[in-house]
Design an enzyme around this catalytic site. Structure first.
Site, PDB file in Angstrom:
ATOM      1  N   LYS A 110      -7.143  11.225 -11.155  1.00  0.00           N
ATOM      2  CA  LYS A 110      -6.698  10.214 -10.195  1.00  0.00           C
ATOM      3  C   LYS A 110      -6.952   8.852 -10.804  1.00  0.00           C
ATOM      4  O   LYS A 110      -7.788   8.707 -11.700  1.00  0.00           O
ATOM      5  CB  LYS A 110      -7.486  10.333  -8.883  1.00  0.00           C
ATOM      6  CG  LYS A 110      -6.740   9.769  -7.697  1.00  0.00           C
ATOM      7  CD  LYS A 110      -5.712  10.742  -7.162  1.00  0.00           C
ATOM      8  CE  LYS A 110      -4.937  10.190  -5.997  1.00  0.00           C
ATOM      9  NZ  LYS A 110      -4.083  11.228  -5.390  1.00  0.00           N
TER      10      LYS A 110
HETATM   11  P1  NAD Z   1       1.929   5.356   1.484  1.00  0.00           P
HETATM   12  O1  NAD Z   1       1.349   4.130   0.904  1.00  0.00           O
HETATM   13  O2  NAD Z   1       3.361   5.651   1.264  1.00  0.00           O
HETATM   14  O3  NAD Z   1       1.659   5.401   3.069  1.00  0.00           O
HETATM   15  C1  NAD Z   1       0.383   5.301   3.640  1.00  0.00           C
HETATM   16  C2  NAD Z   1       0.561   5.151   5.129  1.00  0.00           C
HETATM   17  O4  NAD Z   1      -0.728   5.168   5.762  1.00  0.00           O
HETATM   18  C3  NAD Z   1       1.209   3.832   5.538  1.00  0.00           C
HETATM   19  O5  NAD Z   1       2.079   4.044   6.629  1.00  0.00           O
HETATM   20  C4  NAD Z   1       0.027   2.971   5.970  1.00  0.00           C
HETATM   21  O6  NAD Z   1       0.363   1.947   6.894  1.00  0.00           O
HETATM   22  C5  NAD Z   1      -0.829   4.039   6.625  1.00  0.00           C
HETATM   23  N1  NAD Z   1      -2.237   3.658   6.727  1.00  0.00           N
HETATM   24  C6  NAD Z   1      -3.019   3.053   5.805  1.00  0.00           C
HETATM   25  N2  NAD Z   1      -4.251   2.858   6.310  1.00  0.00           N
HETATM   26  C7  NAD Z   1      -4.234   3.376   7.555  1.00  0.00           C
HETATM   27  C8  NAD Z   1      -5.184   3.507   8.589  1.00  0.00           C
HETATM   28  N3  NAD Z   1      -6.439   3.038   8.422  1.00  0.00           N
HETATM   29  N4  NAD Z   1      -4.816   4.098   9.739  1.00  0.00           N
HETATM   30  C9  NAD Z   1      -3.569   4.563   9.908  1.00  0.00           C
HETATM   31  N5  NAD Z   1      -2.618   4.475   8.988  1.00  0.00           N
HETATM   32  C10 NAD Z   1      -2.951   3.893   7.827  1.00  0.00           C
HETATM   33  O7  NAD Z   1       1.007   6.553   0.950  1.00  0.00           O
HETATM   34  P2  NAD Z   1       1.370   8.100   0.876  1.00  0.00           P
HETATM   35  O8  NAD Z   1       1.866   8.379  -0.481  1.00  0.00           O
HETATM   36  O9  NAD Z   1       2.155   8.486   2.073  1.00  0.00           O
HETATM   37  O10 NAD Z   1      -0.096   8.734   0.960  1.00  0.00           O
HETATM   38  C11 NAD Z   1      -0.735   9.032   2.199  1.00  0.00           C
HETATM   39  C12 NAD Z   1      -1.818  10.061   1.967  1.00  0.00           C
HETATM   40  O11 NAD Z   1      -1.244  11.239   1.391  1.00  0.00           O
HETATM   41  C13 NAD Z   1      -2.932   9.642   1.018  1.00  0.00           C
HETATM   42  O12 NAD Z   1      -4.129  10.251   1.422  1.00  0.00           O
HETATM   43  C14 NAD Z   1      -2.494  10.233  -0.302  1.00  0.00           C
HETATM   44  O13 NAD Z   1      -3.558  10.420  -1.216  1.00  0.00           O
HETATM   45  C15 NAD Z   1      -1.913  11.558   0.163  1.00  0.00           C
HETATM   46  N6  NAD Z   1      -0.981  12.193  -0.756  1.00  0.00           N
HETATM   47  C16 NAD Z   1       0.130  11.549  -1.207  1.00  0.00           C
HETATM   48  C17 NAD Z   1       0.994  12.215  -2.071  1.00  0.00           C
HETATM   49  C18 NAD Z   1       2.295  11.591  -2.552  1.00  0.00           C
HETATM   50  O14 NAD Z   1       3.061  12.299  -3.216  1.00  0.00           O
HETATM   51  N7  NAD Z   1       2.591  10.356  -2.250  1.00  0.00           N
HETATM   52  C19 NAD Z   1       0.704  13.516  -2.492  1.00  0.00           C
HETATM   53  C20 NAD Z   1      -0.423  14.151  -1.991  1.00  0.00           C
HETATM   54  C21 NAD Z   1      -1.260  13.470  -1.121  1.00  0.00           C
END
Ligand code: NAD
Length: 422
Positions: A110
């Site tokens: 990461k």
């Molecule tokens: P992103 O940046 O596209 O979206 C994050 C979302 O979470 C946004 O809508 C933001 O406003 C919201 N957010 C942030 N802080 C918040 C809070 N305190 N309360 C409520 N909402 C909040 O990110 P993403 O890629 O969708 O990632 C989200 C999660 O999924 C993370 O934990 C990430 O590690 C995990 N993840 C992402 C991927 C990927 O392919 N993008 C893969 C596996 C896991």
């Protein structure tokens, strides 16, 4: 001893406690357990970035490889003010288990930069990305360590990483990152993969629990890449998304929201709560988590479900789109309440799975269709869900411990087979 009663819960403490719980079941050799808990390589960089006003600002970034026993390190890059080394270590460790749970030949890594991307211009973000890539170039590469998008990074950021790395090498290296735009060797279906995987594993859980998805009430925390796309798949399946949120709060309608309208509004105003977002009432993230619903889908950040709110959760199923949304203490409370959890290392593994497809296509210069990707993704996730469920039933443990037993067990066996050098 993990003290999650303290206000600040460290994701690394949660990740390490999870390893302890699973290793008791696996009866891991103490030396192997120690290796499992340690990261392999860590790089911290402090680097200057030229800002639009002519000033120079110094940022701190990290790249951590947790384990490379089963293949090259793989894991996203996060831009967020709260990024620190311990968080990156925990996220890297979860990547190792995740790749092993779905049985793809990757280790875990990461990266992240401590920054507030929302306050930066596109040019500043590009400058930051290119300089950070240059700083971590000694660690990444298609055979070594392959970054991907995570919170606040996207296909454009991946394109800048690929371009900077390729410039350093003197030729195009598509396989150095995944989650790229299609025009630069990205894979069909990668953008949707994590959210789609969340939906696929939720569907398997619903099937197992005899819950009809048609009409099921779903609450989604976070509406970025993972939450926004998962919400759309739930709607397509006939479920009612009754609440969705972002970092500033959420919107709720007990009869179901018009998800595409809500997401359009978010795109336009970078906020869910606007005059235009009719069809729902304002709602806090705390209220969303405690909502009376069938399926709760946390897709934001770590530590959202803790000892403080776990007993108030009313959902029948929790499907963890985010990494580490539930603390170990909350896990026990939820399990005692009979709530079925699809853990992060299974529920959000769709992203790393299609990243693997993208990497394979890049290395072999292949182009797979969206149908091929979707069919392979569905096959891998449904098989993995069944394997985890089987362990959970046989060992009488919750789904998280079952997934960790599967993932850590595979890494431990690979380590045993490779032996310890020299
Ligand atoms: P992103 O940046 O596209 O979206 C994050 C979302 O979470 C946004 O809508 C933001 O406003 C919201 N957010 C942030 N802080 C918040 C809070 N305190 N309360 C409520 N909402 C909040 O990110 P993403 O890629 O969708 O990632 C989200 C999660 O999924 C993370 O934990 C990430 O590690 C995990 N993840 C992402 C991927 C990927 O392919 N993008 C893969 C596996 C896991």
């Amino acid at each position: 001893m993990l003290d999650t009663k303290k206000d600040k819960i460290k994701p690394l403490d949660v990740a390490l406690r999870q390893v302890d719980i699973a290793s008791e079941k696996l009866k891991l050799d103490p030396g192997l357990l120690e290796k499992t808990k340690q990261t392999k390589r860590e790089l911290t960089v402090h680097f200057p970035v030229k800002m639009d006003d002519g000033s120079i600002k110094v940022f701190t970034g990290y790249r951590v490889q947790h384990n490379v026993t089963r293949g090259p390190a793989k894991g996203g890059i996060r831009y967020h003010p709260s990024v620190d080394l311990d968080e990156v270590r925990a996220l890297a460790m979860w990547m190792t288990w995740k790749a092993a749970v779905v049985n793809i030949p990757f280790g875990g890594a990461k990266g992240g930069v401590q920054c507030d991307p929302k306050s930066m211009s596109l040019r500043e973000l590009e400058n930051l990305t290119r300089r950070f890539t240059w700083e971590i170039a000694i660690m990444i590469g298609p055979d070594q360590d392959i970054p991907a998008p995570d919170v606040n990074t996207n296909p454009q950021v991946m394109a800048w990483i690929m371009d900077t790395y390729s410039t350093l090498k003197g030729y195009s290296v598509h396989g150095v990152v995944t989650g790229k735009p299609l025009e630069l060797g990205g894979s069909a279906g990668r953008f949707e993969a994590t959210g789609k995987g969340v939906f696929i594993t939720a569907r398997e859980a619903a099937r197992h629990l005899n819950i009809q998805l048609e009409g099921a009430r779903v609450a989604v925390q976070g509406c970025g890449n993972v939450g926004g796309i998962a919400a759309q798949y739930f709607v397509k399946a006939g479920a009612k998304v009754i609440a969705i949120s972002d970092s500033k709060g959420g919107i709720y309608n007990k009869n179901g929201l018009n998800v595409s309208e809500v997401l359009d509004c978010k795109k336009k105003y970078s906020c869910l709560i606007t005059k235009e977002s009719r069809g729902g009432d304002e709602f806090t993230n705390e209220e969303l988590l405690e909502l009376d619903c069938d399926i709760l889908v946390p897709c934001a950040l770590e530590n959202q479900i803790t000892h403080k709110n776990a007993s108030k959760i009313k959902a029948k199923v929790i499907v963890e789109g985010a990494n580490g949304p539930t603390t170990t203490e909350a896990d026990e409370i939820i399990y005692d309440q009979g709530i079925f959890v699809v853990p992060d290392i299974l529920a959000n593994a769709g992203g790393v799975t299609v990243s693997y497809f993208e990497w394979v296509q890049n290395l072999q210069e292949l182009l797979w269709s969206e149908e091929e990707i979707s069919e392979r993704l569905t096959r891998i996730l449904t098989r993995s869900f069944a394997e985890v469920l089987n362990i959970s039933q046989k060992e009488k443990v919750n789904m998280r411990t079952a997934a960790l037993v599967l993932g850590i067990g595979r890494v431990a066996e690979a380590t045993r087979l490779r032996g310890i050098y020299p």
